[in-house]
Design an enzyme around this catalytic site. Structure first.
Site, PDB file in Angstrom:
ATOM      1  N   GLU A 139      -6.440   4.992   8.013  1.00  0.00           N
ATOM      2  CA  GLU A 139      -6.321   6.208   7.659  1.00  0.00           C
ATOM      3  C   GLU A 139      -7.459   6.854   7.168  1.00  0.00           C
ATOM      4  OE1 GLU A 139      -2.577   5.347   5.768  1.00  0.00           O
ATOM      5  OE2 GLU A 139      -1.743   5.015   7.852  1.00  0.00           O
ATOM      6  N   LYS A 164       0.057   4.326  -0.361  1.00  0.00           N
ATOM      7  CA  LYS A 164      -0.607   5.453   0.460  1.00  0.00           C
ATOM      8  C   LYS A 164      -0.230   6.443  -0.601  1.00  0.00           C
ATOM      9  CE  LYS A 164      -0.027   3.142   4.662  1.00  0.00           C
ATOM     10  NZ  LYS A 164       0.054   3.456   6.459  1.00  0.00           N
ATOM     11  N   GLY A 171       2.878   2.228  10.601  1.00  0.00           N
ATOM     12  CA  GLY A 171       3.688   3.261  10.533  1.00  0.00           C
ATOM     13  C   GLY A 171       4.359   3.803  11.881  1.00  0.00           C
ATOM     14  N   SER A 210       3.495  -2.170  10.287  1.00  0.00           N
ATOM     15  CA  SER A 210       4.905  -2.377  10.504  1.00  0.00           C
ATOM     16  C   SER A 210       5.631  -3.769  10.157  1.00  0.00           C
ATOM     17  CB  SER A 210       5.277  -2.045  12.005  1.00  0.00           C
ATOM     18  OG  SER A 210       5.023  -0.487  12.128  1.00  0.00           O
ATOM     19  N   ASN A 217       0.953  -1.094   0.106  1.00  0.00           N
ATOM     20  CA  ASN A 217       0.145   0.087   0.121  1.00  0.00           C
ATOM     21  C   ASN A 217       0.945   1.297   0.008  1.00  0.00           C
ATOM     22  OD1 ASN A 217      -1.776   2.053   0.547  1.00  0.00           O
ATOM     23  ND2 ASN A 217      -2.265   1.218   2.734  1.00  0.00           N
ATOM     24  N   HIS A 250      -9.469   1.437   5.018  1.00  0.00           N
ATOM     25  CA  HIS A 250      -8.193   1.560   5.719  1.00  0.00           C
ATOM     26  C   HIS A 250      -8.333   2.530   7.021  1.00  0.00           C
ATOM     27  CE1 HIS A 250      -4.231   2.638   6.521  1.00  0.00           C
ATOM     28  NE2 HIS A 250      -3.697   1.454   5.876  1.00  0.00           N
TER      29      HIS A 250
HETATM   30  P1  PGA Z   1       2.941   0.213   7.590  1.00  0.00           P
HETATM   31  O1  PGA Z   1       1.433   0.398   6.971  1.00  0.00           O
HETATM   32  O2  PGA Z   1       3.351  -1.018   6.973  1.00  0.00           O
HETATM   33  O3  PGA Z   1       3.746   1.185   7.065  1.00  0.00           O
HETATM   34  O4  PGA Z   1       3.078  -0.029   9.182  1.00  0.00           O
HETATM   35  C1  PGA Z   1       0.658  -0.629   6.723  1.00  0.00           C
HETATM   36  C2  PGA Z   1      -0.800  -0.234   6.260  1.00  0.00           C
HETATM   37  O5  PGA Z   1      -1.159   1.007   6.740  1.00  0.00           O
HETATM   38  O6  PGA Z   1      -1.332  -0.731   5.359  1.00  0.00           O
END
Ligand code: PGA
Length: 249
Positions: A96, A13, A170, A209, A11, A94
């Site tokens: 976010e 983003k 993240g 992460s 992803n 998601h």
């Molecule tokens: P990350 O994000 O691997 O940077 O923690 C995962 C996600 O939000 O899909």
């Protein structure tokens, strides 16, 4: 070995540009060499079409879609539009978007219904906040998100669930194998209770992460059928080892 083939989805983003699509070549090559694992990348909308021309067998997806086909929805993008651009998958719900765009479970469900009806691999995200876990409410929160966000019946597409604890996204704070095993077991039980045999076939991804150095341990957890990867999906150097860790040995 699990009957469910592993799926690793990047992803991107709100990151990437045309130049960054050069990462797709080595990722696709590694996926082909590893074999036995499905690999996708979800770049921003603007890169979907160009990514499709360089996909080399990777599944290209979008990070969101609208529930309606078309209409007066400024700034939104329909399933038909992302499909025409070349998307075969979409991420919906998601955390976010649930936070920044205040998306609710019913909205996520409507998007998932539209995406499945369009034949897309539809990745529905769920996951608790740190306070929910501290209060011991993580399974209840995720169960309620599943109830509200997942569609009831579908004939097209493929439903995938991504468990992404918000506190792990993240942050570098990856969930422990015990946390992941507990939650994925609870999600599997909920899927089987709701969908019967089909619930046993739905892939459940972990996200939050995921990196080269923790992927193998996460993939070894029961009911973990792959990963949704944010930061570490932006370069082949970081993403390829995750793909390789997901391949059957
Ligand atoms: P990350 O994000 O691997 O940077 O923690 C995962 C996600 O939000 O899909």
């Amino acid at each position: 070995m699990s009957l469910r083939r592993k799926l690793v989805v990047g992803n991107w983003k709100m990151n990437g540009n045309l130049a960054q699509l050069a990462e797709l070549g080595p990722i696709a090559e590694a996926a082909r060499e590893a074999g036995g694992v499905d690999v996708g990348i979800c770049p921003p909308f603007t890169l979907i079409a160009a990514a499709g021309t360089r996909a080399g067998g990777l599944m290209i997806g979008a990070q969101d879609c609208h529930a309606k086909d078309k209409g007066a929805h400024t700034g939104c993008t329909s399933v038909a539009m992302i499909k025409e651009a070349g998307a075969r998958a979409v991420i919906v719900g998601h955390s976010e978007r649930r936070t920044d765009q205040h998306e609710t479970d019913p909205e996520v469900r409507a998007k998932a219904e539209a995406a499945l009806a369009g034949g897309l691999v539809t990745i529905v995200c769920v996951g608790e906040h740190a306070l929910d876990r501290a209060a011991g409410k993580h399974e209840a929160v995720v169960s309620s998100q599943l109830d509200g966000s997942l569609p009831d019946g579908w004939e097209e597409g493929e439903l995938v669930v991504a468990y992404e604890p918000v506190w792990a996204i993240g942050t570098g704070n990856v969930a422990t194998p015990a946390d992941v095993t507990g939650m994925h077991g609870a999600i599997r039980a909920a899927l089987v209770a709701r969908y019967g045999d089909l619930g046993g076939r739905i892939r459940i991804l972990y996200g939050g992460s995921v990196k080269a150095d923790n992927a193998a341990e996460l993939f070894a957890c029961p009911e973990v059928d792959g990963a949704l990867v944010g930061g570490a999906s932006l370069t082949a150097e970081q993403f390829v080892p995750i793909v390789e860790a997901a391949a059957p040995s």
